[in-house]
Scaffold this active site. Structure first.
Site, PDB file in Angstrom:
ATOM      1  CB  CYS A 283      43.664  37.702  36.257  1.00  0.00           C
ATOM      2  SG  CYS A 283      43.246  37.840  38.116  1.00  0.00           S
TER       3      CYS A 283
ATOM      4  CD  GLU B  13      41.384  37.228  42.115  1.00  0.00           C
ATOM      5  OE1 GLU B  13      41.049  37.881  40.537  1.00  0.00           O
ATOM      6  OE2 GLU B  13      41.682  37.929  42.946  1.00  0.00           O
TER       7      GLU B  13
ATOM      8  CE  LYS C 278      42.858  33.165  38.697  1.00  0.00           C
ATOM      9  NZ  LYS C 278      43.352  34.508  38.475  1.00  0.00           N
TER      10      LYS C 278
ATOM     11  CG  ASP D 230      40.142  34.878  37.181  1.00  0.00           C
ATOM     12  OD1 ASP D 230      40.218  33.515  36.771  1.00  0.00           O
ATOM     13  OD2 ASP D 230      40.602  35.515  37.709  1.00  0.00           O
TER      14      ASP D 230
END
Ligand code: C5J
Length: 225
Positions: free
Chosen positions: A167, A77, A134, A29
């Site tokens: 994350c 993300e 995701k 991310d």
């Protein structure tokens, strides 16, 4: 150094042994909205310099990792433009006036295809590297990551990116339960909150490395030569 030989590097709670050819670099991310001044993270009042200090060590490690022909995967993300993969609970969490899907400083917030959702230029993926999109905090939830790693013979992960306690921690726990050894590099992961950075790493390496190992990028670079 042969990439199919075992390398041992200094780590906590004890040295980490890995075979580079069976180990992927997982970059979590490193997106513009989390890291760039003027992005969504900063708009929420966060100090992005706490994350930006990870860019240069990540860039150096990525360059060396690529130069050895080793495997790299990136994650982002975010959600599809119609937001059908966005749980209502995630949308309203935080009671912020501006939430996921709304117009933000770099396009719609955490929406795929928007400028803020993309990876920062310093670490931009090569066309050959998988980019895992995701909807959750963990990289394994509702993605093909486990299948991709299995199909590529990956057994170990070097995990870098942001944020350490969200994350990165969620992903390391998911990976650990699926049987991967995870090494987290402290200079290459970042949190907006220094105390969470420290505790996020402590939680991984405590109890004999209950979720994984912690080291730093100079150790990996020295071992790779
Ligand atoms: C957050 C992430 N912090 N990548 N996302 O919401 O850690």
């Amino acid at each position: 150094m042969e990439m199919d030989q075992t390398i041992i590097i200094k780590a906590e709670p004890y040295p980490f042994e890995f075979v580079p050819a069976r180990c992927a670099l997982l970059i979590i991310d490193m997106q513009r909205d989390f890291l760039e001044p003027g992005g969504f993270g900063e708009m929420l009042g966060n100090d992005v310099s706490q994350l930006r200090r990870t860019i240069e060590p990540n860039r150096q490690l990525l360059a060396v990792w690529r130069a050895h022909g080793l495997q790299v995967l990136h994650t982002r993300e975010g959600h599809g433009p119609d937001l059908t993969d966005l749980p209502p609970a995630k949308k309203v969490r935080g009671r912020s006036k501006t939430c996921i899907g709304d117009p933000g400083p770099m396009g719609r917030i955490l929406v795929r295809g928007e400028p803020g959702h993309d990876i920062i230029p310093e670490l931009y993926p090569l066309p050959s590297a998988p980019v895992i999109d995701k909807p959750g905090k963990g990289d394994f939830f509702a993605t093909d990551l486990h299948a991709i790693l299995q199909n590529r013979g990956i057994e170990q992960l070097i995990v870098i990116g942001v944020t350490t306690e969200v994350c990165v921690n969620t992903t390391v726990r998911e990976a650990n339960d699926r049987g991967y050894d995870c090494l987290i590099l402290e200079d290459c992961v970042g949190s907006y909150f220094p105390e969470f950075q420290e505790m996020g790493l402590n939680m991984i390496k405590a109890q004999g490395g209950i979720f994984g190992w912690v080291s730093s990028s100079p150790e990996v670079l020295a071992a790779l030569g």
